[in-house]
Design an enzyme around this catalytic site. Structure first.
Site, PDB file in Angstrom:
ATOM      1  N   LYS A 278      17.884  48.719  44.391  1.00 24.38           N
ATOM      2  CA  LYS A 278      19.155  49.187  43.806  1.00 24.38           C
ATOM      3  C   LYS A 278      18.981  50.468  43.002  1.00 24.38           C
ATOM      4  O   LYS A 278      17.963  50.661  42.362  1.00 24.38           O
ATOM      5  CB  LYS A 278      19.698  48.103  42.872  1.00 24.38           C
ATOM      6  CG  LYS A 278      20.053  46.792  43.547  1.00 24.38           C
ATOM      7  CD  LYS A 278      21.326  46.942  44.324  1.00 24.38           C
ATOM      8  CE  LYS A 278      21.942  45.615  44.716  1.00 24.38           C
ATOM      9  NZ  LYS A 278      22.525  44.859  43.635  1.00 24.38           N
TER      10      LYS A 278
ATOM     11  N   SER B 245      20.811  36.700  52.114  1.00 25.90           N
ATOM     12  CA  SER B 245      20.974  37.837  51.204  1.00 25.90           C
ATOM     13  C   SER B 245      19.582  38.392  50.913  1.00 25.90           C
ATOM     14  O   SER B 245      18.586  37.867  51.391  1.00 25.90           O
ATOM     15  CB  SER B 245      21.699  37.424  49.941  1.00 25.90           C
ATOM     16  OG  SER B 245      20.987  36.399  49.320  1.00 25.90           O
ATOM     17  N   LEU B 246      19.524  39.446  50.138  1.00 24.47           N
ATOM     18  CA  LEU B 246      18.246  40.127  49.914  1.00 24.47           C
ATOM     19  C   LEU B 246      17.805  40.014  48.462  1.00 24.47           C
ATOM     20  O   LEU B 246      18.628  40.001  47.554  1.00 24.47           O
ATOM     21  CB  LEU B 246      18.384  41.615  50.258  1.00 24.47           C
ATOM     22  CG  LEU B 246      18.692  41.960  51.713  1.00 24.47           C
ATOM     23  CD1 LEU B 246      18.973  43.453  51.841  1.00 24.47           C
ATOM     24  CD2 LEU B 246      17.536  41.566  52.620  1.00 24.47           C
TER      25      LEU B 246
ATOM     26  N   GLU C  72      27.859  46.250  57.922  1.00 24.71           N
ATOM     27  CA  GLU C  72      28.619  46.389  56.688  1.00 24.71           C
ATOM     28  C   GLU C  72      29.908  47.152  56.971  1.00 24.71           C
ATOM     29  O   GLU C  72      29.869  48.254  57.517  1.00 24.71           O
ATOM     30  CB  GLU C  72      27.752  47.152  55.668  1.00 24.71           C
ATOM     31  CG  GLU C  72      28.230  47.070  54.267  1.00 24.71           C
ATOM     32  CD  GLU C  72      27.671  45.851  53.503  1.00 24.71           C
ATOM     33  OE1 GLU C  72      27.133  44.912  54.150  1.00 24.71           O
ATOM     34  OE2 GLU C  72      27.796  45.839  52.281  1.00 24.71           O
TER      35      GLU C  72
ATOM     36  N   LYS D  29      21.701  51.297  51.540  1.00 21.65           N
ATOM     37  CA  LYS D  29      22.376  50.023  51.323  1.00 21.65           C
ATOM     38  C   LYS D  29      23.852  50.335  51.132  1.00 21.65           C
ATOM     39  O   LYS D  29      24.265  50.873  50.107  1.00 21.65           O
ATOM     40  CB  LYS D  29      21.816  49.298  50.103  1.00 21.65           C
ATOM     41  CG  LYS D  29      22.412  47.918  49.927  1.00 21.65           C
ATOM     42  CD  LYS D  29      21.715  47.165  48.810  1.00 21.65           C
ATOM     43  CE  LYS D  29      22.165  45.714  48.751  1.00 21.65           C
ATOM     44  NZ  LYS D  29      23.605  45.552  48.553  1.00 21.65           N
TER      45      LYS D  29
ATOM     46  N   ASP E  75      27.650  50.006  50.347  1.00 15.92           N
ATOM     47  CA  ASP E  75      28.370  49.193  49.372  1.00 15.92           C
ATOM     48  C   ASP E  75      29.720  48.774  49.958  1.00 15.92           C
ATOM     49  O   ASP E  75      30.752  49.355  49.682  1.00 15.92           O
ATOM     50  CB  ASP E  75      28.556  49.978  48.075  1.00 15.92           C
ATOM     51  CG  ASP E  75      28.915  49.073  46.922  1.00 15.92           C
ATOM     52  OD1 ASP E  75      28.857  47.838  47.091  1.00 15.92           O
ATOM     53  OD2 ASP E  75      29.253  49.587  45.848  1.00 15.92           O
TER      54      ASP E  75
ATOM     55  N   TYR F 265      23.504  46.715  61.123  1.00 21.68           N
ATOM     56  CA  TYR F 265      22.147  46.783  60.581  1.00 21.68           C
ATOM     57  C   TYR F 265      21.224  45.623  60.919  1.00 21.68           C
ATOM     58  O   TYR F 265      20.059  45.644  60.544  1.00 21.68           O
ATOM     59  CB  TYR F 265      22.149  47.022  59.084  1.00 21.68           C
ATOM     60  CG  TYR F 265      22.977  46.030  58.265  1.00 21.68           C
ATOM     61  CD1 TYR F 265      22.715  44.658  58.301  1.00 21.68           C
ATOM     62  CD2 TYR F 265      24.015  46.490  57.457  1.00 21.68           C
ATOM     63  CE1 TYR F 265      23.468  43.779  57.541  1.00 21.68           C
ATOM     64  CE2 TYR F 265      24.766  45.599  56.698  1.00 21.68           C
ATOM     65  CZ  TYR F 265      24.496  44.248  56.746  1.00 21.68           C
ATOM     66  OH  TYR F 265      25.235  43.382  56.019  1.00 21.68           O
TER      67      TYR F 265
ATOM     68  N   ARG G 158      30.948  37.277  55.927  1.00 23.84           N
ATOM     69  CA  ARG G 158      29.725  36.556  55.611  1.00 23.84           C
ATOM     70  C   ARG G 158      30.045  35.206  54.973  1.00 23.84           C
ATOM     71  O   ARG G 158      29.359  34.223  55.214  1.00 23.84           O
ATOM     72  CB  ARG G 158      28.877  37.402  54.654  1.00 23.84           C
ATOM     73  CG  ARG G 158      27.624  36.707  54.201  1.00 23.84           C
ATOM     74  CD  ARG G 158      26.807  37.605  53.288  1.00 23.84           C
ATOM     75  NE  ARG G 158      25.571  36.949  52.912  1.00 23.84           N
ATOM     76  CZ  ARG G 158      25.449  36.122  51.883  1.00 23.84           C
ATOM     77  NH1 ARG G 158      26.502  35.841  51.155  1.00 23.84           N
ATOM     78  NH2 ARG G 158      24.299  35.557  51.610  1.00 23.84           N
TER      79      ARG G 158
ATOM     80  N   CYS H 260      46.833  36.927  20.239  1.00 25.20           N
ATOM     81  CA  CYS H 260      48.161  36.920  19.652  1.00 25.20           C
ATOM     82  C   CYS H 260      48.752  35.542  19.895  1.00 25.20           C
ATOM     83  O   CYS H 260      48.763  35.057  21.013  1.00 25.20           O
ATOM     84  CB  CYS H 260      49.035  37.979  20.322  1.00 25.20           C
ATOM     85  SG  CYS H 260      50.780  37.686  20.048  1.00 25.20           S
TER      86      CYS H 260
ATOM     87  N   ASP I 171      46.771  62.099  70.372  1.00 24.62           N
ATOM     88  CA  ASP I 171      48.024  61.355  70.255  1.00 24.62           C
ATOM     89  C   ASP I 171      48.792  61.326  71.567  1.00 24.62           C
ATOM     90  O   ASP I 171      49.425  60.325  71.918  1.00 24.62           O
ATOM     91  CB  ASP I 171      48.913  61.956  69.161  1.00 24.62           C
ATOM     92  CG  ASP I 171      48.325  61.725  67.776  1.00 24.62           C
ATOM     93  OD1 ASP I 171      47.428  60.850  67.660  1.00 24.62           O
ATOM     94  OD2 ASP I 171      48.738  62.413  66.837  1.00 24.62           O
TER      95      ASP I 171
ATOM     96  N   CYS J 229      54.217  42.383  19.705  1.00 21.69           N
ATOM     97  CA  CYS J 229      55.296  41.567  19.141  1.00 21.69           C
ATOM     98  C   CYS J 229      55.197  41.382  17.642  1.00 21.69           C
ATOM     99  O   CYS J 229      56.092  40.796  17.043  1.00 21.69           O
ATOM    100  CB  CYS J 229      55.345  40.213  19.840  1.00 21.69           C
ATOM    101  SG  CYS J 229      53.988  39.138  19.355  1.00 21.69           S
TER     102      CYS J 229
HETATM  103  S1  IVH Z   1      20.139  43.690  55.868  1.00 17.85           S
HETATM  104  C1  IVH Z   1      18.562  39.455  56.073  1.00 17.85           C
HETATM  105  N1  IVH Z   1      20.834  46.196  55.660  1.00 17.85           N
HETATM  106  O1  IVH Z   1      23.391  43.908  51.338  1.00 17.85           O
HETATM  107  C2  IVH Z   1      18.968  40.858  55.882  1.00 17.85           C
HETATM  108  N2  IVH Z   1      21.989  44.614  54.352  1.00 17.85           N
HETATM  109  O2  IVH Z   1      22.023  41.766  49.566  1.00 17.85           O
HETATM  110  C3  IVH Z   1      20.414  41.056  55.904  1.00 17.85           C
HETATM  111  N3  IVH Z   1      23.783  45.566  53.000  1.00 17.85           N
HETATM  112  O3  IVH Z   1      24.729  40.898  52.525  1.00 17.85           O
HETATM  113  C4  IVH Z   1      20.889  42.248  55.243  1.00 17.85           C
HETATM  114  N4  IVH Z   1      23.529  47.637  53.634  1.00 17.85           N
HETATM  115  O4  IVH Z   1      26.073  43.020  52.868  1.00 17.85           O
HETATM  116  C5  IVH Z   1      21.053  44.950  55.243  1.00 17.85           C
HETATM  117  N5  IVH Z   1      21.369  48.442  55.619  1.00 17.85           N
HETATM  118  C6  IVH Z   1      21.589  47.201  55.207  1.00 17.85           C
HETATM  119  C7  IVH Z   1      22.602  46.899  54.276  1.00 17.85           C
HETATM  120  C8  IVH Z   1      22.760  45.583  53.875  1.00 17.85           C
HETATM  121  C9  IVH Z   1      24.225  46.813  52.881  1.00 17.85           C
HETATM  122  C10 IVH Z   1      24.323  44.404  52.250  1.00 17.85           C
HETATM  123  C11 IVH Z   1      24.708  43.239  53.107  1.00 17.85           C
HETATM  124  C12 IVH Z   1      23.949  42.061  52.597  1.00 17.85           C
HETATM  125  C13 IVH Z   1      23.528  42.511  51.251  1.00 17.85           C
HETATM  126  C14 IVH Z   1      22.204  41.879  50.907  1.00 17.85           C
END
Ligand code: IVH
Length: 683
Positions: free
Chosen positions: A327, A92-93, A187, A129, A131, A239, A150, A439, A47, A424
């Site tokens: 997942k 997306s994945l 992320e 992954k 969140d 990532y 995104r 209601c 600080d 009420c």
């Molecule tokens: S790679 C084309 N790596 O998961 C690959 N995604 O369903 C791009 N996410 O939109 C994603 N951790 O928000 C990647 N280690 C990770 C991740 C990750 C979280 C999220 C990300 C993406 C979603 C895909």
């Protein structure tokens, strides 16, 4: 870290040099603290350095640069986020839901596409992954220039000001061979610790807490006022690369190591494995470690490590073929259901809510869960006193999954659906084809607030000045219980408000007075009848011509009106058969509100003439017939009264025909109707 003080006789040059030193030191300590979790100095020492830099920059404002650590505190609010088109779409994945699916949905496919033998091995880079929410950062010549969300993958929002407040993210890349342009994806997330602190602060302030860290992160990142974001300790892990100019990566592992070398945060739990077996083991290991991590993860991400192979595999339907998200199953806990509360929403829907003995599910204390609706309650046979399994799945509110029947001791108590509103006392109705109980009371407290706002809104009674704040004060001072009370307010009432002077209260009273002579259609819309939007309100106003006619309409008469289906008709009928609603309407009229139908085509040949159609028309549709009448200025109404001029009867016309004859109204067959119109068309 020590840097020698530069000595110069020119104070400005001295300051400039000291500023540079301080910035390097502060960034260094930021990275020790946020990225390596290994601070070298105390918070107080940090600080002190920070304050010194702030003071120097205040003295020499022209020396402030965008990359200075002091600039992480947020900027003046923006009115909206600017759109940013990603040079490369953010994909997306595909999802897998257990370890084996990594083999079937990723590994087998990868080998097939690459023409590799089943027995061969592909190297994968495995990562937790996170969140949180995906962002893209753009560094030009090492400086952070743009950060965007995104969005839909193609276009995101410019959140640069907010991202700049992330302490653990370098505003300037360091190290060797920093590229001309680096787009990097990652992320943004909130640690569990930060999440809990934010929520306790919110609860102390009376603000509703965030449901989970991800929502809190999203809410913090999408703040138009970046000073608020600055107060929320968001973090980020990078990532994936986007477009990169002036550098090349051979693999995901190379990418992670290289950007980390430039100072960007990457997840230390990332791991290279030699084959799919390793990826499956990693998934199981992470599932176990999940509870002890300081942040939320909802699975693992498995990526083909080699960028060469990634390019060869490409993407299909907006997801890369070379990666999969695996997942975790939702987390569950057992606890006691202590009570079932009835919560009345703003549309009157009554939802059963489970009050639970507080139980911790992955760092979040759960004490309430939704039971969705009474059908669900009955089908799961959930009773007060039951031991229940509660689940927190991703971003949804905790839900009761099932009852642990073996734990019952006979003292459990089922809760039947209520016949009357707990707030009420109005009758509770289950509308056909809907699971929800509702209601129907117009003066039900949780509904009043929203109905007042709706009543005053622009498309409804358009009462200028009666915004959310005024509504809140009216309610808290107990001045208004139904929309009718608005019209008995006096200037003295308004003067009790905060920041309400003579002029404002006079304006409000004038606006209320002006709204008394309103269009029937606006009035109908303002009543807030379920399923009755502005258009339906117009149709109803035209069809029935007066409030009185509409109030008395039967379901059959309502459904005979163009565009009004069974659901809408039932909802209107129920509304006008609720005595409370009728009382409020009667008071509105008493207090001088005069909704009047506006004549449509003025001066047409059928102007002022009311038509009713009944029975099945065979020569033309009802819509068509209506149009013919309306084109000439006539009205088509749903019910027969003394004001009806003509009844057009098709086949099998029933009670309406009888009534028309009784009242001595001219009845036209289809043929006659057409002739009648033609006749009128002739000059
Ligand atoms: S790679 C084309 N790596 O998961 C690959 N995604 O369903 C791009 N996410 O939109 C994603 N951790 O928000 C990647 N280690 C990770 C991740 C990750 C979280 C999220 C990300 C993406 C979603 C895909």
């Amino acid at each position: 870290m020590q840097l020698s003080l530069l000595d110069n006789t020119d104070p400005r040059l001295n300051a400039e040099n000291r500023i540079k030193q301080l910035r390097i030191q502060l960034e260094y300590h930021n990275s020790r603290y946020y990225q390596l979790d290994a601070p070298e100095i105390s918070d107080a020492e940090y600080d002190l350095l920070f304050r010194e830099l702030t003071e120097l920059e205040e003295r020499y404002p022209d020396l402030v640069t965008a990359e200075s650590p002091t600039q992480r505190v947020g900027d003046a609010p923006v009115s909206r986020f600017q759109p940013i088109v990603h040079r490369l779409p953010m994909l997306s994945l595909d999802n897998a839901f257990n370890g084996e699916e990594i083999r079937t949905k990723l590994d087998a496919r990868v080998k097939k596409e690459l023409g590799l033998a089943d027995s061969s091995s592909v190297s994968y880079l495995c990562e937790p992954k996170m969140d949180g929410l995906a962002v893209e950062l753009v560094y030009e010549k090492g400086n952070l220039v743009v950060a965007s969300t995104r969005g839909d993958g193609v276009t995101g929002e410019d959140v640069t000001q907010n991202i700049r407040t992330l302490r653990g993210l370098p505003l300037r890349l360091t190290g060797e061979k920093v590229p001309e342009r680096l787009e990097v994806r990652g992320e943004v997330y909130l640690s569990l610790d930060a999440f809990q602190k934010i929520n306790s602060a919110r609860e102390e302030n009376g603000d509703p807490p965030f449901a989970n860290p991800r929502n809190a992160a999203a809410g913090s990142l999408r703040q138009l006022d970046s000073r608020i974001t600055a107060g929320r300790p968001l973090s980020l892990y990078c990532y994936a690369p986007g477009v990169v100019e002036g550098a090349a990566f051979s693999s995901q592992q190379d990418f992670l190591a290289t950007v980390s070398g430039w100072g960007l945060p990457v997840n230390p739990l990332a791991r290279l494995v030699e084959s799919v077996e390793g990826a499956i083991d990693y998934y199981h290991e992470m599932q176990e470690r999940r509870e002890s991590l300081p942040y939320e993860i909802d699975g693992t991400v498995v990526k083909v490590d080699s960028f060469l192979l990634q390019r060869e595999l490409g993407e299909k339907s907006r997801s890369p073929v070379w990666a999969i998200a695996c997942k975790f199953p939702p987390r569950q806990a057992e606890t006691q259901l202590e009570d079932i509360l009835l919560s009345v929403g703003r549309t009157g829907v009554i939802t059963p809510v489970a009050m639970l003995r507080p139980v911790e599910i992955s760092g979040v204390t759960v004490s309430r869960a939704t039971l969705h609706n009474w059908d669900e309650l009955a089908s799961k046979d959930i009773r007060i006193g039951d031991t229940v399994v509660v689940e927190r799945a991703g971003d949804v509110i905790p839900a009761v999954v099932r009852v642990v029947v073996e734990r019952r001791n006979g003292s459990e108590r089922a809760v039947p659906p209520p016949a009357f509103c707990p707030e009420c006392g109005s009758e509770v109705v289950r509308i056909a084809d809907e699971v929800a109980l509702r209601c129907m009371g117009i003066s039900c407290p949780p509904q009043i607030r929203e109905s007042l706002k709706h009543f005053a809104s622009r498309g409804a009674m358009d009462i200028e000045g009666l915004g959310d704040k005024v509504v809140e004060q009216l309610l808290s001072l107990g001045l208004v219980h139904t929309v009718a009370d608005l019209y008995s307010l006096t200037k003295e009432d308004f003067m009790r408000f905060e920041r309400m002077g003579d002029k404002l209260s006079a304006n409000l009273l004038a606006a209320l007075k002006a709204s008394k002579t309103c269009d029937l259609s606006r009035f109908i819309y303002a009543l807030g009848i379920r399923h009755v939007g502005e258009r339906t309100a117009k149709t109803l106003a035209q069809a029935f011509g007066s409030l009185d006619h509409l109030e008395k309409a039967t379901v059959e008469e309502l459904t005979s009106v163009r565009d009004i289906g069974a659901t809408v008709a039932q909802s209107i009928f129920t509304f006008f058969n609720n005595p409370d609603n009728l009382t409020v309407i009667a008071r509105l009229l008493e207090l001088g509100v005069h909704p009047a139908a506006v004549a449509k085509t003025v001066g047409g040949r059928l102007s002022g003439k009311n038509f009713v159609f009944t029975g099945t028309l065979t020569r033309f549709s009802r819509d068509h017939a209506r149009k013919l009448v309306e084109d000439q200025g006539g009205n088509v109404v749903g019910s027969i009264s003394r004001k009806t001029d003509y009844v057009v009867a098709g086949e099998e016309a029933g009670s309406k025909l009888t009534k028309a004859r009784e009242l001595g109204i001219t009845v036209l067959g289809e043929e006659e109707f057409l002739k009648f119109l033609k006749l009128l068309e002739a000059p």
